[in-house]
Write an enzyme that holds these catalytic residues in place. Structure first.
Site, mmCIF file in Angstrom:
data_model
loop_
_atom_site.group_PDB
_atom_site.id
_atom_site.type_symbol
_atom_site.label_atom_id
_atom_site.label_comp_id
_atom_site.label_asym_id
_atom_site.label_seq_id
_atom_site.Cartn_x
_atom_site.Cartn_y
_atom_site.Cartn_z
ATOM 1 N N ASN A 104 44.660 12.760 36.555
ATOM 2 C CA ASN A 104 44.974 11.746 37.556
ATOM 3 C C ASN A 104 45.191 10.415 36.844
ATOM 4 O OD1 ASN A 104 44.935 9.784 39.576
ATOM 5 N ND2 ASN A 104 43.365 10.817 40.781
ATOM 6 N N PHE B 121 40.346 10.763 35.538
ATOM 7 C CA PHE B 121 41.407 9.814 35.226
ATOM 8 C C PHE B 121 41.868 9.852 33.774
ATOM 9 C CE2 PHE B 121 39.269 7.586 38.881
ATOM 10 C CZ PHE B 121 40.251 7.926 39.798
ATOM 11 N N HIS C 218 50.505 12.759 45.637
ATOM 12 C CA HIS C 218 49.611 12.329 44.562
ATOM 13 C C HIS C 218 48.447 13.303 44.461
ATOM 14 C CE1 HIS C 218 47.114 9.913 41.963
ATOM 15 N NE2 HIS C 218 46.119 10.135 42.809
ATOM 16 N N CYS D 24 44.961 4.756 43.513
ATOM 17 C CA CYS D 24 45.950 5.826 43.374
ATOM 18 C C CYS D 24 47.149 5.653 44.296
ATOM 19 C CB CYS D 24 45.291 7.179 43.648
ATOM 20 S SG CYS D 24 44.020 7.633 42.448
#
Length: 386
Positions: A334, A209, A301, A157
């Site tokens: 994500n 994800f 993030h 990430c």
């Protein structure tokens, strides 16, 4: 005695000075893209029938409303017997196309020809081919064949922030350079059904994800036709000792896998202030010597909602300070390295929205942060140029 053909030191220094830009690098344009297939988070546990009650609980804790995927029901049904090599071939075709969509959007916003791009930085956690996405982008976008290419892989990430940090260095040390950063993520090689041996740590990636691509054009000394969005003032990277086991990624026979420890949000919160002070470094004077975190805008993030909650608590941030991160997490999930580019775009949108609350519009200074294997924290100090 120096030979008559040697270059005098003064001339070398003059060449070096001439190579450098006169101003800090800046974000000049942003573009994003997602595959068309969208799955509501509430429906996602239906894809993974084993351990469904546990997995459904995990999905409900993420703060995610929906995610986008390249793989569809039809693709999974018709290719259920594909090997890892075959799935990697799917990624080899799809990743450059998705990255090109995001990059084309950034180039359109930038307003200059694609041939003016001098450097290309591609970041991805998907695929394992060479030549790869970087080479395909040259032809898909019509870049010059002499464009200088760099690829970052398996940085997790943090890869979006790492790619932008590299772009800053390239732009500031090559006068006139225009760097295209393209971060693309596809999760098809990580998709699998849970099994009884799974724990929360190994199930978390399946619940978090999604797929997406983000692109940024970075350059220093903007010309009259370019509109800088954020100046990239300083950047830092910090690796927390003895944390290698807490966030891992690897490509194995079953595809991309890894572990995300449940204690990661608390760990990140415990180190975040030190990382921020490292990023500010000698620039503390420009913000009054003492940083009030609530006086900054934030592009963090969003690894998970828990990560954001712990950062808010550690820095005593006011409600709404991480709204851009929470919006991206809710709408897209994500997307690993690409996510921070979506967040930066959302920060820009909030600042420019004439009908919005404009919560960050009066804040000239801000922070971009990403987290990756290591456990690594990437931090960049930003200054709003508009």
């Amino acid at each position: 005695m120096a030979s008559s053909s040697s270059i005098p030191a003064t001339t070398v220094r003059e060449i070096r000075v001439a190579q450098r830009a006169g101003r800090p690098a800046a974000v000049l344009a942003i573009g994003t893209a997602n595959p068309p297939h969208c799955v509501p988070q509430d429906d996602y546990p239906d894809y993974l029938t084993d351990l469904k009650p546990t997995f459904a609980k995990l999905c409900g804790m993420t703060g995610i409303g929906r995610r986008f995927f390249h793989h569809t029901d039809e693709l999974l049904a018709t290719h259920s017997d594909l090997s890892l090599d075959a799935w990697l071939d799917v990624v080899a075709t799809a990743a450059p196309e998705l990255a090109a969509s995001a990059a084309a959007n950034a180039i359109t916003e930038w307003g200059r020809p694609a041939g003016d791009i001098t450097h290309l930085v591609v970041s991805t956690n998907a695929g394992s081919h060479a030549p790869g996405t970087d080479v395909r982008l040259v032809s898909l976008l019509g870049l010059r064949h002499a464009v200088l290419r760099t690829v970052l892989q398996l940085n997790g990430c943090a890869s979006g922030c790492a790619a932008l940090r590299l772009a800053k260095v390239l732009a500031e040390n090559n006068r006139g350079a225009r760097v295209l950063v393209a971060c693309v993520e596809l999760t098809v090689t990580a998709f699998r059904a849970p099994h009884e041996a799974d724990t929360f740590d190994t199930l978390i990636p399946q619940g978090l994800f999604g797929d997406g691509a983000g692109a940024v054009i970075v350059g220093a000394d903007p010309d009259v036709h370019e509109r800088p969005l954020f100046e990239m003032v300083s950047a830092s990277q910090y690796v927390i000792p003895d944390t290698e086991h807490m966030l891992t990624m690897q490509l194995g026979s079953g595809g991309i896998g890894g572990t995300i420890a449940t204690g990661l949000p608390r760990l990140a919160a415990g180190i975040v202030e030190r990382c921020l002070l490292d990023a500010f470094g000698n620039h503390l004077a420009v913000v009054g010597g003492v940083v009030e975190w609530n006086n900054l805008f934030w592009a963090v993030h969003p690894g998970s909602s828990a990560m954001l909650d712990h950062i808010v608590g550690a820095l005593h941030l006011a409600p709404g300070k991480l709204d851009a991160s929470r919006t991206v997490l809710r709408e897209y999930g994500n997307m690993l390295g690409a996510t921070v580019i979506f967040v930066l775009d959302e920060v820009r949108r909030q600042r420019e929205d004439p009908e919005g609350e404009r919560a960050a519009a009066d804040e000239d200074w801000g922070v971009m942060m990403g987290f990756g294997p290591g456990f690594t924290v990437e931090t960049m100090l930003l200054h709003a140029a508009t």
